[in-house]
Scaffold this motif. Structure first.
Motif, mmCIF file in Angstrom:
data_model
loop_
_atom_site.group_PDB
_atom_site.id
_atom_site.type_symbol
_atom_site.label_atom_id
_atom_site.label_comp_id
_atom_site.label_asym_id
_atom_site.label_seq_id
_atom_site.Cartn_x
_atom_site.Cartn_y
_atom_site.Cartn_z
ATOM 1 N N ALA A 1 37.724 1.226 -4.775
ATOM 2 C CA ALA A 1 39.030 1.030 -5.905
ATOM 3 C C ALA A 1 39.845 -0.015 -5.318
ATOM 4 C CB ALA A 1 39.363 2.455 -5.528
ATOM 5 N N ILE A 2 39.921 -0.078 -3.824
ATOM 6 C CA ILE A 2 40.906 -1.147 -3.649
ATOM 7 C C ILE A 2 40.343 -2.513 -4.151
ATOM 8 C CG2 ILE A 2 41.635 -2.427 -1.291
ATOM 9 C CD1 ILE A 2 41.721 0.095 -0.069
ATOM 10 N N LEU A 3 39.127 -2.846 -3.914
ATOM 11 C CA LEU A 3 38.501 -4.164 -4.554
ATOM 12 C C LEU A 3 38.821 -4.145 -6.209
ATOM 13 C CD1 LEU A 3 35.184 -4.435 -2.527
ATOM 14 C CD2 LEU A 3 37.513 -5.693 -1.995
ATOM 15 N N MET A 4 38.601 -3.237 -6.757
ATOM 16 C CA MET A 4 38.816 -3.088 -8.105
ATOM 17 C C MET A 4 40.255 -3.470 -8.757
ATOM 18 S SD MET A 4 35.810 -3.217 -9.214
ATOM 19 C CE MET A 4 35.998 -3.022 -10.778
ATOM 20 N N ILE A 5 41.257 -3.077 -7.860
ATOM 21 C CA ILE A 5 42.516 -3.191 -7.884
ATOM 22 C C ILE A 5 42.870 -4.561 -7.720
ATOM 23 C CG2 ILE A 5 44.874 -2.666 -7.511
ATOM 24 C CD1 ILE A 5 43.671 0.264 -6.887
ATOM 25 N N GLY A 6 42.467 -5.083 -6.557
ATOM 26 C CA GLY A 6 42.512 -6.529 -6.290
ATOM 27 C C GLY A 6 42.025 -7.438 -7.375
ATOM 28 N N ALA A 7 40.562 -7.269 -7.950
ATOM 29 C CA ALA A 7 40.138 -7.922 -8.868
ATOM 30 C C ALA A 7 40.937 -7.989 -10.111
ATOM 31 C CB ALA A 7 38.782 -7.322 -9.223
ATOM 32 N N THR B 1 43.491 2.049 6.160
ATOM 33 C CA THR B 1 43.181 1.645 4.817
ATOM 34 C C THR B 1 44.496 1.496 4.070
ATOM 35 O OG1 THR B 1 41.185 3.012 4.976
ATOM 36 C CG2 THR B 1 41.812 2.306 2.866
ATOM 37 N N MET B 2 45.486 2.126 4.135
ATOM 38 C CA MET B 2 46.540 1.971 3.531
ATOM 39 C C MET B 2 47.267 0.584 3.387
ATOM 40 S SD MET B 2 47.610 4.804 1.761
ATOM 41 C CE MET B 2 49.291 4.234 1.321
ATOM 42 N N PRO B 3 47.201 -0.423 4.292
ATOM 43 C CA PRO B 3 48.124 -1.442 3.954
ATOM 44 C C PRO B 3 47.293 -2.425 2.959
ATOM 45 C CG PRO B 3 47.749 -1.129 6.427
ATOM 46 C CD PRO B 3 47.078 -0.055 5.955
ATOM 47 N N ALA B 4 46.121 -2.320 2.898
ATOM 48 C CA ALA B 4 45.295 -3.044 1.692
ATOM 49 C C ALA B 4 45.497 -2.480 0.564
ATOM 50 C CB ALA B 4 43.618 -2.913 1.971
ATOM 51 N N PHE B 5 45.555 -1.112 0.482
ATOM 52 C CA PHE B 5 45.685 -0.173 -0.819
ATOM 53 C C PHE B 5 47.203 -0.654 -1.339
ATOM 54 C CE2 PHE B 5 47.060 3.778 -3.102
ATOM 55 C CZ PHE B 5 46.399 3.598 -4.178
ATOM 56 N N ILE B 6 48.248 -0.763 -0.325
ATOM 57 C CA ILE B 6 49.519 -0.883 -0.822
ATOM 58 C C ILE B 6 49.845 -2.423 -1.457
ATOM 59 C CG2 ILE B 6 51.980 -1.088 0.168
ATOM 60 C CD1 ILE B 6 51.165 1.023 1.960
ATOM 61 N N ALA B 7 49.224 -3.512 -0.624
ATOM 62 C CA ALA B 7 49.038 -4.592 -1.168
ATOM 63 C C ALA B 7 48.546 -4.863 -2.455
ATOM 64 C CB ALA B 7 48.459 -5.520 -0.084
ATOM 65 N N PRO C 1 29.920 7.485 1.686
ATOM 66 C CA PRO C 1 30.075 7.586 0.368
ATOM 67 C C PRO C 1 31.609 7.606 -0.234
ATOM 68 C CG PRO C 1 28.134 8.669 0.837
ATOM 69 C CD PRO C 1 28.858 8.630 2.261
ATOM 70 N N THR C 2 32.291 8.851 0.388
ATOM 71 C CA THR C 2 33.690 8.863 -0.021
ATOM 72 C C THR C 2 34.619 7.689 0.432
ATOM 73 O OG1 THR C 2 34.221 10.211 1.819
ATOM 74 C CG2 THR C 2 33.430 11.403 -0.101
ATOM 75 N N TYR C 3 34.339 7.249 1.707
ATOM 76 C CA TYR C 3 35.197 6.214 2.194
ATOM 77 C C TYR C 3 34.762 5.021 1.187
ATOM 78 C CZ TYR C 3 36.489 1.865 4.429
ATOM 79 O OH TYR C 3 37.383 0.918 4.715
ATOM 80 N N LEU C 4 33.626 4.742 0.717
ATOM 81 C CA LEU C 4 33.117 3.469 0.044
ATOM 82 C C LEU C 4 33.673 3.473 -1.483
ATOM 83 C CD1 LEU C 4 29.575 2.823 1.240
ATOM 84 C CD2 LEU C 4 31.576 1.586 1.854
ATOM 85 N N VAL C 5 33.788 4.890 -2.069
ATOM 86 C CA VAL C 5 34.572 4.887 -3.153
ATOM 87 C C VAL C 5 35.932 4.496 -3.332
ATOM 88 C CG1 VAL C 5 35.450 6.530 -4.942
ATOM 89 C CG2 VAL C 5 33.058 6.616 -4.234
#
Length: 136
Positions: free
Chosen positions: A126-132, A67-73, A118-122
């Motif tokens: 968050a990644i999607l919201m930052i990307g948005a 998951t980290m690469p997407a979050f970092i990006a 559910p914890t994973y989906l949160v």
């Protein structure tokens, strides 16, 4: 963006530290001499049995690594492309990501039913919201 970078750094530290429970358990299960000499005799075909929580802990760590690469990006992109108006929102979502990942690791390792996804989906949201924030 200071908050975002702070929680990005904490997430990186979390990723590095999530291997600790299963590596420590492996050290005690295999024995320190075997652990220090790389692998037990016959590994991986005859790997010593580990408790289920150890396997779940390892999978929680691997999931964080994936998951980290997407979050970092998205955090880096928000810092480079976004203006100061999105800093507070991005900071909030990085905090949500971090605490969701802490909870995910705990829930996954302990095998608490019904909470892992559910914890994973949160954290995923968050990644999607930052990307948005970057693309909108």
């Amino acid at each position: 963006m200071e908050t975002a970078y702070y929680f990005l750094a904490l997430s990186g530290l979390l990723t590095v530290l999530l291997w600790t429970p299963y590596i420590t358990a492996r050290m005690f299960i295999w024995g320190i001499p075997t652990f220090l000499h790389n692998y037990p005799e016959g590994f991986p075909a005859s790997e010593p049995e580990t408790p289920l929580w150890v396997d779940r802990s390892k999978r929680a760590h691997l999931n964080m690594i994936e998951t980290m690469p997407a979050f970092i990006a998205v955090v880096v992109a928000a810092g480079l492309m976004g203006d100061s108006s999105i800093a507070a929102t991005v900071g909030m979502w990085t905090q949500i990501f971090f605490f969701a990942r802490v909870m995910h690791a705990i829930v996954y390792t302990l095998g608490i039913p019904g909470l892992r996804t559910p914890t994973y989906l949160v954290s995923w949201a968050a990644i999607l919201m930052i990307g948005a924030q970057v693309v909108l």
